[in-house]
Design an enzyme around this catalytic site. Structure first.
Site, PDB file in Angstrom:
ATOM      1  N   ARG A  80       8.244 -37.578  36.006  1.00  0.00           N
ATOM      2  CA  ARG A  80       8.125 -39.000  36.317  1.00  0.00           C
ATOM      3  C   ARG A  80       9.509 -39.568  36.580  1.00  0.00           C
ATOM      4  O   ARG A  80      10.465 -39.200  35.909  1.00  0.00           O
ATOM      5  CB  ARG A  80       7.570 -39.734  35.104  1.00  0.00           C
ATOM      6  CG  ARG A  80       6.160 -40.118  35.209  1.00  0.00           C
ATOM      7  CD  ARG A  80       5.688 -40.995  34.085  1.00  0.00           C
ATOM      8  NE  ARG A  80       6.047 -40.572  32.754  1.00  0.00           N
ATOM      9  CZ  ARG A  80       6.965 -41.151  32.009  1.00  0.00           C
ATOM     10  NH1 ARG A  80       7.652 -42.183  32.470  1.00  0.00           N
ATOM     11  NH2 ARG A  80       7.224 -40.730  30.797  1.00  0.00           N
ATOM     12  N   GLY A 218       2.367 -35.244  38.337  1.00  0.00           N
ATOM     13  CA  GLY A 218       2.146 -35.977  37.088  1.00  0.00           C
ATOM     14  C   GLY A 218       1.947 -37.472  37.253  1.00  0.00           C
ATOM     15  O   GLY A 218       1.246 -37.934  38.158  1.00  0.00           O
ATOM     16  N   ALA A 271       8.939 -35.838  22.739  1.00  0.00           N
ATOM     17  CA  ALA A 271       9.597 -34.807  21.916  1.00  0.00           C
ATOM     18  C   ALA A 271       9.596 -35.154  20.429  1.00  0.00           C
ATOM     19  O   ALA A 271      10.445 -34.711  19.676  1.00  0.00           O
ATOM     20  CB  ALA A 271      11.012 -34.535  22.395  1.00  0.00           C
ATOM     21  N   SER A 272       8.617 -35.977  19.999  1.00  0.00           N
ATOM     22  CA  SER A 272       8.499 -36.261  18.572  1.00  0.00           C
ATOM     23  C   SER A 272       7.203 -35.683  17.990  1.00  0.00           C
ATOM     24  O   SER A 272       6.842 -36.002  16.865  1.00  0.00           O
ATOM     25  CB  SER A 272       8.560 -37.773  18.325  1.00  0.00           C
ATOM     26  OG  SER A 272       9.750 -38.319  18.812  1.00  0.00           O
ATOM     27  N   GLY A 273       6.493 -34.861  18.750  1.00  0.00           N
ATOM     28  CA  GLY A 273       5.350 -34.144  18.183  1.00  0.00           C
ATOM     29  C   GLY A 273       4.010 -34.836  18.325  1.00  0.00           C
ATOM     30  O   GLY A 273       3.070 -34.532  17.580  1.00  0.00           O
ATOM     31  N   ARG A 432      11.990 -39.435  15.761  1.00  0.00           N
ATOM     32  CA  ARG A 432      12.654 -38.175  15.441  1.00  0.00           C
ATOM     33  C   ARG A 432      14.000 -38.595  14.877  1.00  0.00           C
ATOM     34  O   ARG A 432      14.887 -39.024  15.607  1.00  0.00           O
ATOM     35  CB  ARG A 432      12.810 -37.362  16.722  1.00  0.00           C
ATOM     36  CG  ARG A 432      13.705 -36.157  16.616  1.00  0.00           C
ATOM     37  CD  ARG A 432      13.871 -35.517  17.976  1.00  0.00           C
ATOM     38  NE  ARG A 432      12.833 -34.546  18.257  1.00  0.00           N
ATOM     39  CZ  ARG A 432      12.885 -33.267  17.915  1.00  0.00           C
ATOM     40  NH1 ARG A 432      13.942 -32.790  17.290  1.00  0.00           N
ATOM     41  NH2 ARG A 432      11.913 -32.450  18.211  1.00  0.00           N
TER      42      ARG A 432
HETATM   43  C1  OXD Z   1       4.083 -38.953  30.208  1.00  0.00           C
HETATM   44  C2  OXD Z   1       2.843 -38.184  30.253  1.00  0.00           C
HETATM   45  O1  OXD Z   1       4.850 -38.877  31.169  1.00  0.00           O
HETATM   46  O2  OXD Z   1       2.041 -38.358  29.349  1.00  0.00           O
HETATM   47  O3  OXD Z   1       4.307 -39.635  29.212  1.00  0.00           O
HETATM   48  O4  OXD Z   1       2.657 -37.397  31.173  1.00  0.00           O
END
Ligand code: OXD
Ligand code: MN
Length: 620
Positions: A80, A218, A271-273, A432
């Site tokens: 994105r 995406g 990236a926080s799970g 995080r």
């Molecule tokens: C994002 C997704 O970009 O969920 O957050 O794909």
């Protein structure tokens, strides 16, 4: 084609497909003509098998074992683009800090100019969709039509949204659908990431129109998911005053002993799970007693139900567009099952072996396949031809993904399509943070809960990305999806949750605390994270009372159910300790962060002052 011929060709296809909504037909005619596409095709979910075969024949997909597929995006088009994303309206008062507001009158002609003739020679697919379980009280905000000139985008949409003409034909107000147009453009020549970048991803929120140009990957291209499901919906939620649209996971926990079920939703910066927590199972030692049901990993819409006055949430999506990296049996066993052979999963930008039809990504196994014969990295380059030792770049792109439908997740909730959604017991925020945030702290006050969401953030993961110990703030994990000014956004939260007669508990969780001496993670994470949520549910039920601190209630050590774990006592103690000095430091950063938002409700500032004073006086 001459104008008259276009109308005849478009009408013939719309008639063939039984698409009767006159306003949708107008939308299709207009954009088909403007983009100059050669053919038109209306899509239903039942077309998936045929479209997959066509994509295989055209080389857009490759087989990845039985009933699974592989695709590679253009190397300049892998994520994105936040800088090129705009929320436009006709009212300058709609400008906030994060929504990148621009006047609609400026953006629409710009997008029309870029899209004019840009689909020449291509098929324009018409994808009517619904971003909600059918029959939902919010269905009126969930209908859309995406026009796209990319077949792989259609295949992703079929997995991520409910697709078919039935979703638009019988609208009470035929004009009440989101008008989406996606044109790929010439990906080789768009100047991506340079000052001459031609891409634009625009939501014209007050016209419910989404115009995305210059990508086929995406959130840039699947317009139902982020552009509609988050940005447009957040705007609609605010303008109607009826709901919140958030980048939230949604799960259910059933205590098999008492028969009680709790539902939790919440946001975490990337990236926080979040996906791993959304799809978690109970730890083995607690599996006899607790069952965890999956509802969604990325979006929730929240509203107050007039029947019982509680907050209800739905997941508007139909699938999971998950990050592949580090997905394995330990981190996320339910995701592994959801992308197994026979699931129709599409993998994008992972590594691929055409000989064996196998896929691989970093973290799928501890080491990459030992025999590199036939393996190509995400760019399509043969791994065997990498110069010995000098190329250590990942085989899979860090943002490589799998796309699979919700129903493939083995612990999908039995009632995931329930139109009303499920009643929410707790709203959690998780960042995080290496040293300040305890494992879990519960917040009972509404304004303090909303304040906590607004000050959510994650540490920069590399020193180069930010200052040590300073968060990159990501309010409610909505920073890239904000559609209205932050002050209004906060006010809507206070209003909607405030009008519920039974309010959810708020909480902040952190799985990432480290030992200050040797840096080891104090908490093992993954399935054990459920233990923090179980404590929260017990707190809600009045079965435990925790310890009050200036920043919320933390568990007393003996209140956490740690059966089957081997957690050193000093690690547990540190996990539940509030480091006042670090918190006081954080409060000055928060003040600066919140000051950027105009019109922030006084309740939020009052919450900030209350927490600051409590930290200073050392009393809760
Ligand atoms: C994002 C997704 O970009 O969920 O957050 O794909
Ligand atoms: Mn997301």
């Amino acid at each position: 084609m001459e104008a008259g011929e276009v109308v005849i060709a478009v009408d013939a296809e719309l008639d063939r497909a039984g698409l009767t909504n006159s306003r949708v037909r107008e939308h299709v005619r207009h954009w088909f003509e403007l983009t100059g596409a050669e053919r038109l095709e209306v899509v239903n979910a039942s077309d998936d098998g045929r479209l997959v075969q066509e994509a295989l024949a055209a080389g857009e997909l490759s087989p990845a074992g039985e009933g699974r597929y592989y695709s590679r995006s253009h190397p300049k088009d892998t994520a994105r683009s936040e800088e090129r994303t705009v929320v436009a309206t006709s009212d300058p008062a709609d400008a906030g800090v994060y929504n990148n507001w621009r006047p609609a009158a400026e953006m629409k002609p710009l997008l029309e100019e870029r899209m004019r003739g840009a689909s020449a020679g291509k098929t324009m697919y018409v994808v009517p969709y619904l971003m909600a379980p059918p029959g939902s009280p919010l269905a009126g905000y969930a209908t859309g039509v995406e026009l796209t000139d990319a077949r792989t985008v259609v295949l992703h949409m079929i997995r991520m949204a409910r697709v078919g003409v039935e979703h638009v034909n019988d609208l009470a107000d035929p004009g009440s659908f989101v008008r989406g147009v996606h044109v790929t453009g010439d990906l080789e020549k768009l100047g991506q990431g340079t000052p001459a970048d031609e891409r634009y991803f625009v939501t014209v929120a007050d016209e419910r129109t989404i115009l995305h140009y210059g990508s086929s990957y995406g959130g840039n291209a699947l317009l139902g998911k982020i552009a509609h499901g988050l940005r447009q919906a957040a705007y609609d939620g605010w303008s109607s005053g009826r709901f919140l649209a958030e980048q939230f996971l949604l799960l259910g926990i059933t205590d098999k002993e008492t028969g009680r079920t709790y539902h939790v939703c919440g946001g975490m910066p990337s990236a926080s799970g979040k996906t791993n927590l959304a799809m978690t199972l109970a730890p083995d030692a607690l599996g006899d007693r607790y069952r965890v049901d999956f509802y969604g990993d990325d979006i929730a819409w929240l509203r107050v139900d007039p029947q019982d006055g509680r907050i209800y949430a739905i997941n508007p999506e139909f699938g999971v567009f998950g990050v592949a990296k580090d997905t394995n049996e330990d981190t996320n066993p339910t995701a592994v099952a959801a992308i197994a052979p026979g699931t129709g999963t599409i993998f994008t930008n992972v590594a691929y072996n055409a000989d064996t039809q196998d896929v691989w990504w970093e973290g799928k196994t501890p080491q990459p396949p030992a025999d590199v014969t036939g393996w190509r990295d995400w760019t399509g380059a043969l791994v065997s031809e990498r110069p010995e030792g000098s190329d250590v770049s990942p085989w899979a792109h860090p943002n490589s993904r799998f796309t699979t439908t919700l129903a493939n997740v083995p612990n999908i909730a039995p009632d995931y399509e329930r139109p009303q959604g499920v009643p929410i017991d707790a709203i959690i925020f998780g960042g995080r943070t290496r040293d300040r945030e305890p494992l879990v702290r519960a917040i009972t006050d509404l304004a303090e809960g909303v304040y906590d969401g607004l000050t959510l953030g994650a540490e920069a993961t590399f020193a180069a990305e930010g200052t040590e110990g300073v968060l990159r703030y990501d309010p409610m994990s909505m920073r890239p999806f904000m559609a209205v000014p932050e002050g209004r956004y906060a006010a809507l939260w206070l209003e909607i949750i405030g009008s519920a007669t039974e309010k959810p508990l708020f909480a902040h969780v952190n799985w990432f605390q480290r030992d200050p001496e040797d840096g080891h993670f104090l908490w093992p994470g993954y399935r054990d994270n459920l233990r923090a949520l179980l404590w929260l549910m017990q707190l809600k039920a009045g079965e435990v009372s925790g310890t009050e601190t200036p920043v919320g209630i933390v568990p007393a050590p003996e209140e956490l159910d740690l059966r089957g774990m081997d957690l050193p006592a000093h690690d547990l103690e540190r996990l539940l300790t509030i480091d006042t000095a670090r918190w006081e430091q954080e409060m000055t950063h928060r003040e600066e962060h919140l000051s950027a938002f105009s019109g922030l409700p006084e309740e939020i500032w009052a919450a900030h002052r209350r927490v600051t004073q409590a930290l200073e006086s050392g009393s809760p």
